[in-house]
Scaffold this active site. Sequence first.
Site, short mmCIF file in Angstrom:
data_model
loop_
_atom_site.label_atom_id
_atom_site.label_comp_id
_atom_site.label_asym_id
_atom_site.label_seq_id
_atom_site.Cartn_x
_atom_site.Cartn_y
_atom_site.Cartn_z
N HIS A 183 49.27 34.10 83.40
CA HIS A 183 47.91 34.15 82.85
C HIS A 183 47.06 35.27 83.43
O HIS A 183 45.93 35.48 83.04
CB HIS A 183 47.19 32.81 83.07
CG HIS A 183 46.86 32.57 84.50
ND1 HIS A 183 47.72 31.96 85.35
CD2 HIS A 183 45.77 32.90 85.22
CE1 HIS A 183 47.19 31.90 86.54
NE2 HIS A 183 46.01 32.48 86.50
C1 UD1 Z 1 40.50 32.48 85.84
C2 UD1 Z 1 40.52 33.18 87.19
C3 UD1 Z 1 41.94 33.27 87.71
C4 UD1 Z 1 42.57 31.91 87.75
C5 UD1 Z 1 42.51 31.31 86.34
C6 UD1 Z 1 43.12 29.94 86.27
C7 UD1 Z 1 38.76 34.86 87.42
C8 UD1 Z 1 38.49 36.32 87.57
N1 UD1 Z 1 40.01 34.54 87.09
O1 UD1 Z 1 41.21 33.30 84.93
O2 UD1 Z 1 41.92 33.79 89.02
O3 UD1 Z 1 43.89 32.02 88.19
O4 UD1 Z 1 41.13 31.22 85.95
O5 UD1 Z 1 43.23 29.52 84.94
O6 UD1 Z 1 37.88 34.07 87.63
N2 UD1 Z 1 39.30 30.27 77.82
C9 UD1 Z 1 39.37 29.22 76.95
N3 UD1 Z 1 39.05 27.98 77.39
C10 UD1 Z 1 38.68 27.74 78.67
C11 UD1 Z 1 38.59 28.83 79.56
C12 UD1 Z 1 38.92 30.08 79.13
O7 UD1 Z 1 39.71 29.39 75.77
O8 UD1 Z 1 38.41 26.58 79.01
C13 UD1 Z 1 39.69 31.61 77.37
C14 UD1 Z 1 38.52 32.43 76.90
O9 UD1 Z 1 38.92 33.23 75.86
C15 UD1 Z 1 38.26 33.31 78.13
C16 UD1 Z 1 39.67 33.52 78.67
O10 UD1 Z 1 40.33 32.29 78.40
O11 UD1 Z 1 37.61 34.49 77.82
C17 UD1 Z 1 39.75 33.83 80.12
O12 UD1 Z 1 39.03 32.84 80.89
P1 UD1 Z 1 38.35 33.24 82.28
O13 UD1 Z 1 37.72 32.06 82.88
O14 UD1 Z 1 37.52 34.46 82.10
O15 UD1 Z 1 39.55 33.71 83.18
P2 UD1 Z 1 41.02 33.12 83.35
O16 UD1 Z 1 41.94 34.08 82.70
O17 UD1 Z 1 41.12 31.69 82.99
#
Ligand code: UD1
Length: 392
Positions: A212
């Site tokens: 991820h």
């Molecule tokens: C974040 C952390 C990462 C961690 C990971 C665990 C940062 C920089 N990164 O990455 O270190 O290992 O969480 O999962 O904080 N999204 C959804 N539903 C959700 C959450 C996210 O659809 O509940 C999608 C959205 O499109 C979002 C993307 O996932 O833009 C990324 O989510 P984000 O929280 O920005 O970072 P992660 O990749 O989850």
Amino acid sequence: MRTLMIVGARPNFVKIAPLLDEMRCYPEIEPILVHTGQHYDYQMSKAFFEDLEIPEPHINLEAGSGTAVKQVAEIMLRLERVMEEMQPDVVVVVGDVNSTLAGALTAAKMGRPVAHVEAGLRSFDRTMPEEMNRIFTDSLSELLFVTEPSGVENLLTEGRSRELIFLVGNVMIDALRRFLPRAMCRPLPPELSGQDEDAADLTRPYALVTLHRASTVDNPETLRAIWEGLNRIAREVPLIFPVHPRTRNGMKQAGLCGAAPTVSSGVKLVPPMSYLQFLKLQSGATMVITDSGGVQEETTALGVPCLTVRENTERPITLTEGSNLLVGLDGRRLVEEARKILRGEGKKGRVPVLWDGNASARIVRTLVDQIGTNHSGRTKACALPNPLLHAA
Ligand code: UD1
């Protein structure tokens, strides 16, 4: 001692659960749980609260997704109001996600002491968003709780005072030890439990995959190379791959599958798993293929061979002592090392010292000693002796 506990993303929930549990032994601690809302899908958030028996957050900032800058800024603006009202004695942040940094920055700007759980880890790769979060969070923190000796060294090299650094062990492993027996009794989703026609057969060897990280899944070329490697391994052992929302988007961009996770050629794509389900799958896997930090540690604690699809790790103890191996991003070494594991030549490793299930006890006791000394009437019913508490 009013203690603001900040969580936002999946790995934060796992780390905060044993800390909150331990705080129940200290009546003088008033924990206030703040969820930033960085993760908000049921499977990414609520399912973890349920599995880990974390109480409903007192406050949900509902900051949601966005660019890193927007996410951090949004959390800070909302958290400022909460801190103004709550006037916490200490703010506890965990791990290295954007919510961690936002919590630490807001607290430091408002003159509140910050305690960082999982301090000092460094990949020395500043292109990783998490590395910047770690560096900034540590520089803002007054109490630095460290999981492994490399973290102590890194903090000392960066000029942090020895008095602020506490080598305490790993709260993620506290959670693992506490919840593993329950995980083993937890039913798996239908696509993995034999209820579906094409369910994976978990009585036979299988490998578990998690990817991820932005550096892995946001670059179509990298993702395609890894995907090719996975498909070659899948000819020899079935792969189970719970797909994070970010990975789902990345796969779509790279033309690897449709929007919804489905069965693919030899690789079983399933939705993100809850904590207990994932733990159960990890503990029964022949190998785990990952780019996650926490999974490198969990596999080391479980003694399951782990192939980390990265060029570096901020958790070197999983390489030197644990069952982890770095295989890079091009997919070739991944296939070679997976074959070795399938021949029974996988790395065994051992569990690092202090990853003994008592890290949260050490942390909470230290918090009370360091922050709560001016609070009267405290009792320390659950205090544990720990000769290694203060890093040498
Ligand atoms: C974040 C952390 C990462 C961690 C990971 C665990 C940062 C920089 N990164 O990455 O270190 O290992 O969480 O999962 O904080 N999204 C959804 N539903 C959700 C959450 C996210 O659809 O509940 C999608 C959205 O499109 C979002 C993307 O996932 O833009 C990324 O989510 P984000 O929280 O920005 O970072 P992660 O990749 O989850």
